[in-house]
Design an enzyme around this catalytic site. Structure first.
Site, PDB file in Angstrom:
ATOM      1  N   LEU A 127       0.741  -1.227   0.074  1.00 44.67           N
ATOM      2  CA  LEU A 127      -0.092   0.090  -0.165  1.00 44.67           C
ATOM      3  C   LEU A 127       0.826   1.227  -0.104  1.00 44.67           C
ATOM      4  O   LEU A 127       0.236   2.466  -0.174  1.00 44.67           O
ATOM      5  CB  LEU A 127      -0.799   0.078   1.468  1.00 44.67           C
ATOM      6  CG  LEU A 127      -2.406  -0.478   1.292  1.00 44.67           C
ATOM      7  CD1 LEU A 127      -3.040  -0.293   2.482  1.00 44.67           C
ATOM      8  CD2 LEU A 127      -3.050  -0.201   0.149  1.00 44.67           C
TER       9      LEU A 127
ATOM     10  N   THR B 255      10.937  -3.093   2.278  1.00 45.16           N
ATOM     11  CA  THR B 255      10.186  -4.201   2.894  1.00 45.16           C
ATOM     12  C   THR B 255      11.127  -5.485   2.828  1.00 45.16           C
ATOM     13  O   THR B 255      12.168  -5.664   2.367  1.00 45.16           O
ATOM     14  CB  THR B 255       8.902  -4.537   2.568  1.00 45.16           C
ATOM     15  OG1 THR B 255       7.931  -5.477   3.447  1.00 45.16           O
ATOM     16  CG2 THR B 255       8.887  -4.798   1.266  1.00 45.16           C
TER      17      THR B 255
ATOM     18  N   LYS C   4      15.439  -5.396   4.265  1.00 45.10           N
ATOM     19  CA  LYS C   4      15.943  -4.558   5.526  1.00 45.10           C
ATOM     20  C   LYS C   4      17.139  -4.689   6.168  1.00 45.10           C
ATOM     21  O   LYS C   4      17.757  -3.582   6.596  1.00 45.10           O
ATOM     22  CB  LYS C   4      14.795  -4.632   6.660  1.00 45.10           C
ATOM     23  CG  LYS C   4      13.217  -4.213   6.171  1.00 45.10           C
ATOM     24  CD  LYS C   4      12.387  -4.162   7.326  1.00 45.10           C
ATOM     25  CE  LYS C   4      11.009  -3.846   6.804  1.00 45.10           C
ATOM     26  NZ  LYS C   4      10.049  -3.705   7.784  1.00 45.10           N
TER      27      LYS C   4
ATOM     28  N   ASP D  15       9.631   2.086  11.353  1.00 39.95           N
ATOM     29  CA  ASP D  15       8.763   1.033  11.889  1.00 39.95           C
ATOM     30  C   ASP D  15       8.658   1.336  13.393  1.00 39.95           C
ATOM     31  O   ASP D  15       7.333   1.282  14.037  1.00 39.95           O
ATOM     32  CB  ASP D  15       9.147  -0.434  11.753  1.00 39.95           C
ATOM     33  CG  ASP D  15       8.834  -0.788  10.312  1.00 39.95           C
ATOM     34  OD1 ASP D  15       8.070  -0.302   9.739  1.00 39.95           O
ATOM     35  OD2 ASP D  15       9.717  -1.509   9.804  1.00 39.95           O
TER      36      ASP D  15
ATOM     37  N   GLY E 137       8.951 -13.489  14.965  1.00 37.35           N
ATOM     38  CA  GLY E 137       9.457 -13.631  13.633  1.00 37.35           C
ATOM     39  C   GLY E 137       9.937 -11.978  13.489  1.00 37.35           C
ATOM     40  O   GLY E 137      10.629 -11.492  14.216  1.00 37.35           O
TER      41      GLY E 137
ATOM     42  N   ALA F 104       8.889  -8.912  15.476  1.00 34.75           N
ATOM     43  CA  ALA F 104       8.789  -8.925  16.769  1.00 34.75           C
ATOM     44  C   ALA F 104       9.956  -8.002  17.355  1.00 34.75           C
ATOM     45  O   ALA F 104      10.036  -7.519  18.665  1.00 34.75           O
ATOM     46  CB  ALA F 104       8.855 -10.373  17.050  1.00 34.75           C
TER      47      ALA F 104
ATOM     48  N   ARG G 266      13.515 -19.830  18.713  1.00 33.76           N
ATOM     49  CA  ARG G 266      13.019 -18.387  18.441  1.00 33.76           C
ATOM     50  C   ARG G 266      13.034 -17.609  19.697  1.00 33.76           C
ATOM     51  O   ARG G 266      13.408 -16.720  19.969  1.00 33.76           O
ATOM     52  CB  ARG G 266      11.550 -18.546  18.073  1.00 33.76           C
ATOM     53  CG  ARG G 266      11.362 -18.849  16.547  1.00 33.76           C
ATOM     54  CD  ARG G 266      11.475 -17.696  15.636  1.00 33.76           C
ATOM     55  NE  ARG G 266      11.088 -17.870  14.159  1.00 33.76           N
ATOM     56  CZ  ARG G 266      11.397 -17.052  13.376  1.00 33.76           C
ATOM     57  NH1 ARG G 266      12.275 -16.049  13.534  1.00 33.76           N
ATOM     58  NH2 ARG G 266      10.661 -17.290  12.113  1.00 33.76           N
TER      59      ARG G 266
END
Length: 279
Positions: free
Chosen positions: A22, A68, A72, A109, A134, A137, A161
């Site tokens: 978007l 994106t 990054k 972000d 992920g 996070a 993780r």
């Protein structure tokens, strides 16, 4: 310096996949509202292997780039400098090309998350919960370092993780407790719940939303609402969505790339909502 309205300048979002983004809708709406007639904003399908070649072809007309996944971190070696915010999570989502030809990287972000929460009345919380561990996070933890004064419980599916999140917690100086995903229903009682998981992952939790939920920040925006967000809202809880995050991080990008502040949040929101409704 603020950008002259008639200068022909270019900006774009890069990533793979990118067709769903978007960002062009939001940035173009900002340019129109700001009267930047010569500015364009496009999207390009670019993966990690193609990124250096893309940079080599950029001319002086380029003002900035939005990045994106999966770019990054891959972009960092191509930049002259990055902000402390970007360095804190090893992730750049914004590149600005300066007048002297330097390439500077930032991460909007993290402050975008904080701004989205603030817009919904969340300034500080005592504790918080994060669903998932992920790529998003780590940014969520960095944002919570500015919002949460106490412990953050992170619900994960694997020990790998868990190890990653402990590392980020130490680096970001956030007090973190790791919990198993099997106990994720307990997260819903926290004063702030941040869902960072892919579409569909939290659907099974919707039936466990408590009778008086506090605030849910679900980073998804398409499809929207998620089952969890819909149930949360139905029970009277406050919901911050992925479009809120996308908007606030884009506002900061527009301001950095154009030198015009404040960016037109209302016009950008209206354009984003219209685009989502048309999908």
């Amino acid at each position: 310096m603020p950008a002259p309205a008639t200068d022909a300048r270019r900006a774009a979002v890069l990533g793979s996949p990118i067709a769903h983004s978007l960002s062009p809708v939001l940035h173009r709406a900002a340019y129109a509202e700001l009267g930047l007639e010569g500015w364009t904003y496009d999207r390009f399908e670019v993966d990690e292997a193609a990124l250096p070649g893309f940079f080599e072809k950029l001319g002086p007309e380029w003002a900035g780039l939005s990045l994106t996944m999966p770019l990054k971190r891959a972009v960092i070696p191509l930049l002259d400098e990055i902000s402390d915010t970007a360095a804190s999570v090893d992730a750049v989502n914004t590149v600005v090309f300066t007048e002297d030809g330097r390439r500077t990287g930032d991460n909007t972000d993290i402050p975008g998350m904080v701004a989205a929460l603030r817009e919904h009345g969340v300034e500080k919380v005592d504790t918080a919960a994060v669903l998932g561990a992920g790529a998003t996070a780590s940014s969520a933890l960095a944002a919570l370092a500015r919002v949460c004064t106490g412990e953050v419980t992170v619900y994960v599916r694997s020990e790998a993780r868990a190890t990653e999140m402990r590392g980020w917690a130490e680096r970001l100086d956030v007090e973190v407790r790791i919990a198993d995903w099997a106990d994720a229903e307990q997260a819903l009682r926290a004063p702030l719940v941040v869902a960072t998981t892919p579409a569909g992952t939290t659907d099974a939790l919707a039936s466990a939303v408590p009778a008086a939920p506090a605030t849910l920040f679900d980073v998804l925006y398409d499809p929207w609402p998620t089952a969890l967000a819909a149930r949360w809202s139905a029970l009277g809880g406050a919901v911050v969505g992925g479009l809120d995050l996308l908007l606030h991080q884009a506002v900061l990008q527009v301001e950095q790339m154009t030198g015009r502040a404040p960016a037109p949040l209302a016009a950008m929101r209206k354009a984003g909502e219209r685009a989502l409704a048309d999908r």
